[in-house]
Design a protein around this motif. Structure first.
Motif, short mmCIF file in Angstrom:
data_model
loop_
_atom_site.label_atom_id
_atom_site.label_comp_id
_atom_site.label_asym_id
_atom_site.label_seq_id
_atom_site.Cartn_x
_atom_site.Cartn_y
_atom_site.Cartn_z
N GLY A 82 -8.78 -4.02 11.45
CA GLY A 82 -9.11 -3.30 10.23
C GLY A 82 -8.20 -2.11 10.01
O GLY A 82 -7.71 -1.88 8.89
N LEU A 83 -7.96 -1.36 11.09
CA LEU A 83 -7.05 -0.22 10.99
C LEU A 83 -5.65 -0.69 10.63
O LEU A 83 -4.95 -0.04 9.83
CB LEU A 83 -7.04 0.54 12.32
N GLY A 84 -5.22 -1.83 11.19
CA GLY A 84 -3.89 -2.35 10.88
C GLY A 84 -3.75 -2.73 9.42
O GLY A 84 -2.71 -2.47 8.79
N LEU A 85 -4.79 -3.35 8.85
CA LEU A 85 -4.73 -3.72 7.43
C LEU A 85 -4.65 -2.49 6.54
O LEU A 85 -3.94 -2.48 5.53
CB LEU A 85 -5.95 -4.58 7.07
N VAL A 86 -5.39 -1.46 6.91
CA VAL A 86 -5.33 -0.21 6.13
C VAL A 86 -3.93 0.39 6.19
O VAL A 86 -3.36 0.81 5.18
CB VAL A 86 -6.39 0.80 6.63
N LEU A 87 -3.36 0.43 7.39
CA LEU A 87 -2.02 0.98 7.55
C LEU A 87 -0.98 0.13 6.82
O LEU A 87 -0.03 0.66 6.23
CB LEU A 87 -1.67 1.07 9.03
#
Length: 475
Positions: free
Chosen positions: A259-264
């Motif tokens: 999830g954090l990767g998609l946001v970044l």
């Protein structure tokens, strides 16, 4: 080794041999179709090409019988079939455009398969690569910097500065860098996984590791993506970011990292569109592809994507034939747009067959990752398989206008020696890892233990008070 185990290994290789015959027939049939559709006889060049591919495939098969007898029997035939179809498609475009890319692709196929055979022969234990974790990082940085070095840089080609010049040839070092970066990520995560999971600070649902534990990986990823952004290679930047995030997820089993990767990624794409004009032009060409002003714009127009869509539409369900149609009207038809060319020649049915071959190839790679016992091999096989899968998704989705088009090649199909060489090396590594995963006995890893290597660490056990059991029993 028992007779039954030896018999299973022999049967696997026999299955591979039969499938290789079928794969070679697919490639030879595709090349023959190109000539026959144009009413040309099958000349000496055709038979030489068939012989070269057959000898190379038989050579790798023989090496597997000697050095990796338990390797997955489906991987090699799938790749040989895809490579053969790619050569045939490029040859069909050569006849329309008057070029000689098909012959060059055959030469690179020979070199790539020879290198793959050497990797299988000399690298019997993939875990040896784990000793060179930081050397792999240094090699990755060097490969990505090379296109910026005066004297060997090929300069700006088609809007990107990612090639070096080797005599009369050009080579893209970033294709090899995806392998060395995967080796670095696998080696670092397999040895520092517990520190990344347990040390650090928890903020909400996320457990953030200490900077010194995750710092080298973040630095490697940032350097790779930063260099590629400034070299205008958006596709490879997305590929490296996806590789980075998936390998962290596989190592930690934390969905929150994805999830954090998609946001970044979303934030990075937004920032790139605002900062770099070439990114903004590609997004505009994706959103407004059929706008006449955008279609005819140069650079950054949408004519390439639109012509590819028209070509696939004209192919219909069964295609016009590899030697027929006008796929040469699409810019870079034999490299970036090879999927559109195949869609016109083979139709929807042919494209679906190719996509299914890719899906089968990726699943066999992931199966090798699940089956191997050591954490390094599990991470490496998963990372390399995902890198190929993501590369296919990015280019196929770009050609079909699902996402903005980027300048990646389609593995084993597109014209390009550096991509072909890198992907054949990946295949050799996956064959070696699958051999370790399927090999029985104490030295083998077997699928029965496949999930144990990357489980979350067991909680620390507190010494038990003997009276606790008495309390539970009511005594």
């Amino acid at each position: 080794m028992s007779g039954g185990q030896s018999g299973n290994a022999a049967r696997s290789r026999d299955v591979e041999a039969l499938l290789l015959v079928l794969a070679l027939m697919i490639g030879a049939g595709a090349s023959a179709t190109v000539s026959l559709d144009r009413h040309q006889p099958l000349g000496q060049d055709f038979w030489i090409q068939v012989a070269i591919q057959a000898v190379l495939a038989a050579g790798i098969h023989t090496i597997l019988r000697l050095r990796a007898k338990y390797a997955d029997p489906l991987i090699l035939p799938i790749v040989v079939a895809l490579n053969g179809v790619g050569i045939a498609a490029i040859q069909s475009l050569d006849q329309a455009a008057g070029s000689d890319a098909g012959t060059n692709q055959l030469r690179w196929t020979g070199l790539s398969m020879l290198v793959a055979a050497l990797v299988v022969w000399f690298l019997r234990d993939h875990r040896k690569l784990g000793r060179y974790t930081f050397i792999a990082l240094a090699v990755s940085v060097l490969l990505l910097v090379l296109p910026l070095v005066p004297g060997i840089s090929a300069g700006d080609i088609n809007g990107a500065s990612v090639w070096i010049r080797l005599g009369p040839m050009t080579f893209q070092p970033g294709e090899i860098a995806k392998i060395t970066l995967a080796v670095f990520f696998a080696g670092y995560l397999s040895t520092h996984r517990d520190l990344i999971l347990l040390a650090g600070r928890k903020i909400g649902p996320l457990q953030f590791p200490r900077v010194k534990d995750l710092g080298p990986m973040v630095t490697a990823w940032a350097a790779a993506v930063g260099l590629l952004v400034f070299q205008h290679d958006l596709g490879m930047s997305v590929l490296f970011f996806g590789l980075f995030m998936v390998m962290i997820y596989v190592a930690t089993s934390r969905v929150t990292w994805l999830g954090l990767g998609l946001v970044l990624m979303a934030a990075g794409m937004y920032g790139a569109a605002k900062i770099f004009p070439h990114v903004a032009l590609r997004i505009d060409a994706w959103q407004n592809a059929f706008d006449p002003a955008v279609y005819g714009r140069f650079p950054g127009g949408s004519s390439q994507v639109v012509q590819g869509l028209f070509g696939m539409a004209s192919g219909g369900l069964v295609g016009e034939g590899l030697g027929l149609g006008r796929p040469d009207l699409v810019p870079f038809a034999n490299s970036d747009m090879i999927v559109a060319s195949l869609g016109e020649g083979l139709g929807v049915i042919g494209l679906f067959a190719i996509v299914l071959l890719y899906l089968l190839l990726f699943t066999r790679g992931f199966r090798a990752a699940l089956g191997t016992k050591d954490a390094f091999g599990k991470l490496l096989a998963c990372g390399l398989s995902f890198a190929m899968a993501l590369q296919c998704f990015i280019i196929i989705a770009g050609v079909t206008r699902l996402i903005p088009l980027t300048g990646l090649t389609t593995p084993f199909l597109s014209a390009g020696g550096s991509s072909l060489l890198a992907n054949w090396v990946i295949v050799a590594l996956l064959l070696g890892i699958s051999h370790s995963a399927r090999e029985p006995g104490p030295q083998g890893t077997g699928s029965a233990h496949g999930h144990a290597a990357l489980r979350a660490p067991e909680p620390v056990l507190v010494p038990r008070n003997p009276h606790d059991e008495d309390v539970k029993r009511g005594e």
